[in-house]
Design a protein around this motif. Structure first.
Motif, PDB file in Angstrom:
ATOM      1  N   ASN A 159       9.696  -9.412  -6.535  1.00 42.86           N
ATOM      2  CA  ASN A 159       9.937  -9.347  -7.977  1.00 42.86           C
ATOM      3  C   ASN A 159      11.419  -9.061  -8.232  1.00 42.86           C
ATOM      4  OD1 ASN A 159       9.746  -9.220 -10.707  1.00 42.86           O
ATOM      5  ND2 ASN A 159       8.225  -7.569 -10.800  1.00 42.86           N
TER       6      ASN A 159
ATOM      7  N   VAL B 176       2.156  -1.045  -9.875  1.00 38.17           N
ATOM      8  CA  VAL B 176       2.537  -2.383  -9.407  1.00 38.17           C
ATOM      9  C   VAL B 176       2.449  -3.343 -10.588  1.00 38.17           C
ATOM     10  CG1 VAL B 176       1.877  -4.319  -7.926  1.00 38.17           C
ATOM     11  CG2 VAL B 176       1.851  -1.989  -7.021  1.00 38.17           C
ATOM     12  N   PHE B 177       3.556  -3.991 -10.905  1.00 38.54           N
ATOM     13  CA  PHE B 177       3.587  -4.925 -12.033  1.00 38.54           C
ATOM     14  C   PHE B 177       3.251  -6.342 -11.583  1.00 38.54           C
ATOM     15  CE2 PHE B 177       5.259  -2.388 -15.523  1.00 38.54           C
ATOM     16  CZ  PHE B 177       5.702  -1.258 -14.836  1.00 38.54           C
ATOM     17  N   LYS B 178       3.841  -6.735 -10.466  1.00 40.01           N
ATOM     18  CA  LYS B 178       3.640  -8.111 -10.002  1.00 40.01           C
ATOM     19  C   LYS B 178       2.849  -8.100  -8.708  1.00 40.01           C
ATOM     20  CE  LYS B 178       6.067 -12.355  -8.699  1.00 40.01           C
ATOM     21  NZ  LYS B 178       5.798 -12.366  -7.249  1.00 40.01           N
ATOM     22  N   ASN B 179       1.668  -8.678  -8.767  1.00 42.50           N
ATOM     23  CA  ASN B 179       0.829  -8.770  -7.572  1.00 42.50           C
ATOM     24  C   ASN B 179       0.231 -10.170  -7.483  1.00 42.50           C
ATOM     25  OD1 ASN B 179      -0.386  -7.929  -5.238  1.00 42.50           O
ATOM     26  ND2 ASN B 179      -2.145  -6.993  -6.264  1.00 42.50           N
TER      27      ASN B 179
ATOM     28  N   ALA C  77       1.630  10.441  -6.654  1.00 40.00           N
ATOM     29  CA  ALA C  77       2.012   9.628  -5.495  1.00 40.00           C
ATOM     30  C   ALA C  77       1.299   8.279  -5.506  1.00 40.00           C
ATOM     31  CB  ALA C  77       1.778  10.374  -4.182  1.00 40.00           C
ATOM     32  N   LEU C  78       1.168   7.702  -6.703  1.00 43.35           N
ATOM     33  CA  LEU C  78       0.611   6.356  -6.837  1.00 43.35           C
ATOM     34  C   LEU C  78       1.697   5.445  -7.380  1.00 43.35           C
ATOM     35  CD1 LEU C  78      -2.831   7.236  -8.437  1.00 43.35           C
ATOM     36  CD2 LEU C  78      -2.470   6.198  -6.178  1.00 43.35           C
ATOM     37  N   ARG C  79       1.780   4.266  -6.805  1.00 43.96           N
ATOM     38  CA  ARG C  79       2.824   3.327  -7.222  1.00 43.96           C
ATOM     39  C   ARG C  79       2.296   2.372  -8.283  1.00 43.96           C
ATOM     40  NH1 ARG C  79       6.897  -0.015  -3.639  1.00 43.96           N
ATOM     41  NH2 ARG C  79       7.887  -1.125  -5.335  1.00 43.96           N
TER      42      ARG C  79
ATOM     43  N   LYS D 126       0.777  -1.246   0.000  1.00 44.00           N
ATOM     44  CA  LYS D 126       0.000   0.000   0.000  1.00 44.00           C
ATOM     45  C   LYS D 126       0.809   1.298   0.000  1.00 44.00           C
ATOM     46  CE  LYS D 126      -4.063  -2.134   2.133  1.00 44.00           C
ATOM     47  NZ  LYS D 126      -5.175  -1.994   3.057  1.00 44.00           N
TER      48      LYS D 126
ATOM     49  N   ARG E 216       3.800 -12.595  -3.303  1.00 40.57           N
ATOM     50  CA  ARG E 216       3.361 -12.155  -4.625  1.00 40.57           C
ATOM     51  C   ARG E 216       3.894 -10.779  -4.997  1.00 40.57           C
ATOM     52  NH1 ARG E 216      -3.146 -11.459  -3.960  1.00 40.57           N
ATOM     53  NH2 ARG E 216      -3.123  -9.610  -2.674  1.00 40.57           N
ATOM     54  N   ARG E 217       4.461 -10.071  -3.997  1.00 37.07           N
ATOM     55  CA  ARG E 217       5.101  -8.781  -4.306  1.00 37.07           C
ATOM     56  C   ARG E 217       6.631  -8.892  -4.379  1.00 37.07           C
ATOM     57  NH1 ARG E 217       2.244  -4.097  -3.450  1.00 37.07           N
ATOM     58  NH2 ARG E 217       3.984  -3.188  -4.575  1.00 37.07           N
TER      59      ARG E 217
ATOM     60  N   SER F 202       3.268   4.348  -1.513  1.00 37.35           N
ATOM     61  CA  SER F 202       3.328   4.993  -2.829  1.00 37.35           C
ATOM     62  C   SER F 202       4.631   4.710  -3.567  1.00 37.35           C
ATOM     63  CB  SER F 202       3.136   6.506  -2.682  1.00 37.35           C
ATOM     64  OG  SER F 202       4.144   7.032  -1.851  1.00 37.35           O
TER      65      SER F 202
ATOM     66  N   ASP G 152      10.011  -2.744  -8.878  1.00 38.08           N
ATOM     67  CA  ASP G 152       8.708  -3.324  -8.534  1.00 38.08           C
ATOM     68  C   ASP G 152       8.835  -4.286  -7.348  1.00 38.08           C
ATOM     69  OD1 ASP G 152       5.886  -3.461  -9.279  1.00 38.08           O
ATOM     70  OD2 ASP G 152       6.265  -5.553  -9.818  1.00 38.08           O
TER      71      ASP G 152
ATOM     72  N   ARG H  24      -7.931   4.205  -1.120  1.00 42.98           N
ATOM     73  CA  ARG H  24      -6.646   4.255  -0.414  1.00 42.98           C
ATOM     74  C   ARG H  24      -6.646   3.271   0.744  1.00 42.98           C
ATOM     75  NH1 ARG H  24      -4.548  10.107   0.950  1.00 42.98           N
ATOM     76  NH2 ARG H  24      -4.403  10.137  -1.318  1.00 42.98           N
ATOM     77  N   ARG H  25      -7.762   3.182   1.451  1.00 42.46           N
ATOM     78  CA  ARG H  25      -7.833   2.291   2.607  1.00 42.46           C
ATOM     79  C   ARG H  25      -7.652   0.838   2.175  1.00 42.46           C
ATOM     80  NH1 ARG H  25     -13.346   2.516   5.697  1.00 42.46           N
ATOM     81  NH2 ARG H  25     -13.800   0.788   4.320  1.00 42.46           N
ATOM     82  N   HIS H  26      -8.319   0.443   1.097  1.00 42.73           N
ATOM     83  CA  HIS H  26      -8.269  -0.983   0.739  1.00 42.73           C
ATOM     84  C   HIS H  26      -7.115  -1.330  -0.188  1.00 42.73           C
ATOM     85  CE1 HIS H  26     -10.004  -4.972   0.773  1.00 42.73           C
ATOM     86  NE2 HIS H  26      -9.676  -5.056  -0.507  1.00 42.73           N
ATOM     87  N   PHE H  27      -6.809  -0.465  -1.136  1.00 38.53           N
ATOM     88  CA  PHE H  27      -5.800  -0.804  -2.147  1.00 38.53           C
ATOM     89  C   PHE H  27      -4.499  -0.036  -1.938  1.00 38.53           C
ATOM     90  CE2 PHE H  27      -9.997  -1.510  -3.917  1.00 38.53           C
ATOM     91  CZ  PHE H  27      -9.892  -2.812  -4.383  1.00 38.53           C
ATOM     92  N   GLY H  28      -4.511   0.899  -1.000  1.00 42.14           N
ATOM     93  CA  GLY H  28      -3.318   1.680  -0.746  1.00 42.14           C
ATOM     94  C   GLY H  28      -3.056   2.663  -1.866  1.00 42.14           C
ATOM     95  N   ARG H  29      -1.829   3.167  -1.884  1.00 43.40           N
ATOM     96  CA  ARG H  29      -1.458   4.146  -2.914  1.00 43.40           C
ATOM     97  C   ARG H  29      -0.823   3.396  -4.083  1.00 43.40           C
ATOM     98  NH1 ARG H  29      -0.574   7.352   2.090  1.00 43.40           N
ATOM     99  NH2 ARG H  29      -1.404   9.434   1.654  1.00 43.40           N
ATOM    100  N   THR H  30      -1.553   2.465  -4.631  1.00 43.24           N
ATOM    101  CA  THR H  30      -1.007   1.642  -5.705  1.00 43.24           C
ATOM    102  C   THR H  30      -2.008   1.516  -6.844  1.00 43.24           C
ATOM    103  OG1 THR H  30      -1.926  -0.444  -4.891  1.00 43.24           O
ATOM    104  CG2 THR H  30       0.219   0.193  -4.003  1.00 43.24           C
TER     105      THR H  30
ATOM    106  N   ARG I 176       3.214   8.268 -10.708  1.00 40.21           N
ATOM    107  CA  ARG I 176       4.118   8.675  -9.613  1.00 40.21           C
ATOM    108  C   ARG I 176       3.925  10.147  -9.258  1.00 40.21           C
ATOM    109  NH1 ARG I 176       8.073   5.505 -12.729  1.00 40.21           N
ATOM    110  NH2 ARG I 176       7.971   3.373 -11.900  1.00 40.21           N
TER     111      ARG I 176
END
Lengths: 260, 369
Positions: A50, B360-363, B356-358, A23, A47-48, A25, A56, B64-70, B353
């Motif tokens: 990499n 994410v490639f691999k989740n 201020a959002l990241r 979560k 899973r994070r 930034s 990443d 933001r609460r559930h997924f964060g800054r991503t 960015r």
């Protein structure tokens, strides 16, 4: 006052604040927040991981932080088999003996599955892991997990990411009272005062992620949590004054015993 | 037994309620801790349109609460534009004159290599409606090939049988995206002029077949522009929440495809403007706080940059909607739809960015298959 260290398996940790790493930034903020928190045990979802793409990757940069031990987690797993597979791979990749068993079949509320969690924990203890199971605040399950050799139990305060605080306080108190292994509140904490309350209640540590990562200033919030956990633990060690039950009756109920 | 038409009917009174919503109803909906169709209708009402800023703030807080800054990133890979379908709105429909091609194993490998080099780990494979050239076996074999290179592979293809879905998952497929397109039976019949897709019930039952075959994720949506958006949204909401109760071990996602200009010059009967699309996204985020909301490159760079993190938590990027578009610079076919946000990956990541959002490639991880 010196704070007693936290013993997990063979390892001693001075810090009683554990942090999660999702979560954020970016890695820079995440690393600064981890440092500010003083956490020595830090959880990362496999899973994070990499390693092929450093910008990443969460695990690599954390592993390079001095004084930090990684505790990979099995987030995403729906079954014990999957969690065991993830745990094995994570140990191969980062070498940590710690594994946070996190099995939540419903990806929307992320409530831990007690049956699969128990099965996975049993296998992973046999495989030599320091098993840290994320679980519902169920006193019977906590004892079951202790009996099979888990290093700690990690009951939830409320739903992951909800920020609803210590909704399960009554159950947590029973778990703490009964437990011979460290009880770590994982999930639901929003404010440093809730973290302090968990410590005052007798929990051995707290694990915080969203409350730090989703704060306006994550680094400052990490610092605030570190202070709160220390204050809560110091208060517990100092011995809280007993709570008053209310006013004493003016005519004592046992007065008749003094009548000759 | 529910079908698409019954959801459409059940949604009608809520759509009517939306028209009569008061400011108080919108406030109650925003404060509700357990939102249902009543609250969704209120948030989609004309009154709520004037409270869009309030909706956006709430949607951002929930995201933001559930997924964060991503923002999770994925990329579409078109396997084939062969199509037996007669969808009036689609650039692949069988009456559109354009060369028909499908990727052979070597070309799939070349596409996968190009995407992998860009850093992608989450790939959506697409085809048209089933043809002898691109049938369920072809999709399954393609999944198996692509799954060797990426941690997460999902498909958006024709509606399949439960056995065919099970074969896909065994081959390494993590999830399925299949839009109902519209819940309005009249519009559905009108838009789907021929082919297997004309059978609305078969399509409506496809999610349950995929879920019974143990899909780990299932992507839903309506094609915005075909019918009344409020009634569509309410039908979709009820369909998703009913599926969630029965198939509870699956991650549901929602997409917001909006009809854009394409070959054939199809005009949307209910065009959706930007504020309406934003309102739909905010309302779904508030009513389904933990469901990933997805937005593709159909939308403009400005809209995507604005809405990222305000509800949307997953986006495609650098998409080519042509077959072979990643390893060939002069694609031989027209795309399924025209891409609006054409920015290359690094530019889009920079834009995230900046907010201020990241990216994410691999989740996900192959060990979870």
């Amino acid at each position: 006052m010196t704070i007693d260290p936290l013993n997990l398996g063979q390892t001693e940790f001075a810090s009683r604040l554990l942090v999660g790493t999702g979560k954020f930034s970016d890695n820079a903020v995440m690393l600064k927040a981890v440092e500010a928190s003083g956490a020595q045990l830090v959880t990362v979802a496999l899973r994070r991981f990499n390693p092929d793409r450093p910008d990443d990757d969460l695990a690599g940069p954390l592993a390079r932080l001095p004084g930090v031990t990684l505790m990979p987690n099995t987030s995403g797993a729906r079954t014990a088999d999957e969690a065991v597979r993830v745990a094995m791979l994570a140990r191969e990749l980062c070498g940590s003996p710690f594994i946070k068993v996190e099995i939540h079949p419903n990806p929307h509320h992320l409530m831990p599955d007690p049956i699969e969690t128990f099965k996975a924990a049993k296998t992973l203890v046999k495989e030599g892991f320091q098993v840290m199971p994320y679980m519902g605040a169920d006193p019977a399950l906590a004892k079951r997990l202790e009996d099979i050799g888990c290093a700690s139990v990690m009951p939830l305060g409320s739903a992951i990411g909800s920020g609803h605080g210590l909704q399960t306080a009554d159950m947590l108190k029973i778990i703490v009272r009964d437990s011979r292994i460290p009880v770590i509140v994982d999930a639901g904490i929003r404010t440093p005062s809730e973290a302090a309350a968990a410590m005052e209640m007798g929990c051995a540590a707290v694990l915080v992620n969203s409350a730090i990562a989703a704060a306006d200033d994550p680094v400052a919030m990490a610092r605030a949590f570190a202070a709160a956990v220390k204050a809560g633990m110091a208060a517990r060690q100092a011995g809280l004054m007993p709570m008053a039950d209310g006013a004493s009756p003016t005519s004592p109920l046992t007065g008749f015993l003094r009548n000759e | 037994m529910n079908d698409a038409a019954s959801y459409w009917e059940k949604a009608a009174p809520w759509r009517d309620a939306a028209a009569e919503t008061t400011v108080r109803d919108v406030e109650n909906a925003l404060a509700c801790s357990d939102p249902g169709p009543r609250q969704l209708a209120a948030l989609l009402s004309p009154v709520a349109t004037s409270r869009l800023e309030t909706l956006a703030q709430k949607a951002q807080a929930f995201t933001r609460r559930h997924f964060g800054r991503t923002i999770s990133l994925y990329v579409p890979l078109y396997l084939s534009n062969h199509c037996s379908g007669g969808c009036a709105y689609c650039g692949f429909a069988s009456d559109r004159e354009q060369p028909r091609v499908k990727l052979d194993p070597d070309q799939i490998a070349a596409e996968a290599a190009a995407l992998h080099a860009m850093g992608f780990e989450d790939v959506l494979l697409l085809t048209g409606e089933e043809t002898p050239e691109a049938d369920a076996d072809y999709v399954r074999d393609s999944v198996a090939r692509v799954a060797q290179s990426f941690h997460r592979v999902t498909i958006e293809s024709f509606a399949m049988s439960q056995d065919q879905y099970a074969a896909l998952f065994a081959a390494g497929c993590t999830g399925v995206t299949l839009y109902q397109e519209t819940y309005d039976p009249d519009t559905y019949q009108h838009m789907h002029r021929w082919g297997a897709k004309r059978d609305m019930t078969f399509r409506f039952d496809a999610p349950a077949r995929a879920l019974a075959a143990d899909a780990r994720s299932f992507g839903m949506g309506v094609l915005l522009g075909l019918a009344d958006p409020v009634q569509e949204a309410l039908s979709l909401f009820m369909h998703l929440t009913d599926l969630q109760k029965r198939y509870w071990q699956t991650e549901y996602t929602l997409s917001f495809p909006r009809i854009r200009r394409q070959t054939g010059e199809f005009q949307a009967p209910h065009p959706i403007d930007d504020p309406t699309l934003a309102q739909l996204i905010f309302a779904f985020r508030i009513c389904l706080p933990t469901v990933p909301l997805i937005l593709s490159t159909r939308e403009s760079a400005a809209f995507r940059d604005g809405i990222a993190g305000l509800g949307v938590s997953k986006m495609s990027v650098a998409s080519r909607t042509t077959v072979g578009g990643y390893h060939r610079h002069d694609p031989q076919t027209d795309g399924q739809f025209s891409v609006n946000d054409t920015r290359p990956l690094p530019l889009f990541c920079d834009a995230l960015r900046q907010k201020a959002l990241r990216p994410v490639f691999k989740n996900w991880d192959t060990s979870l298959r």
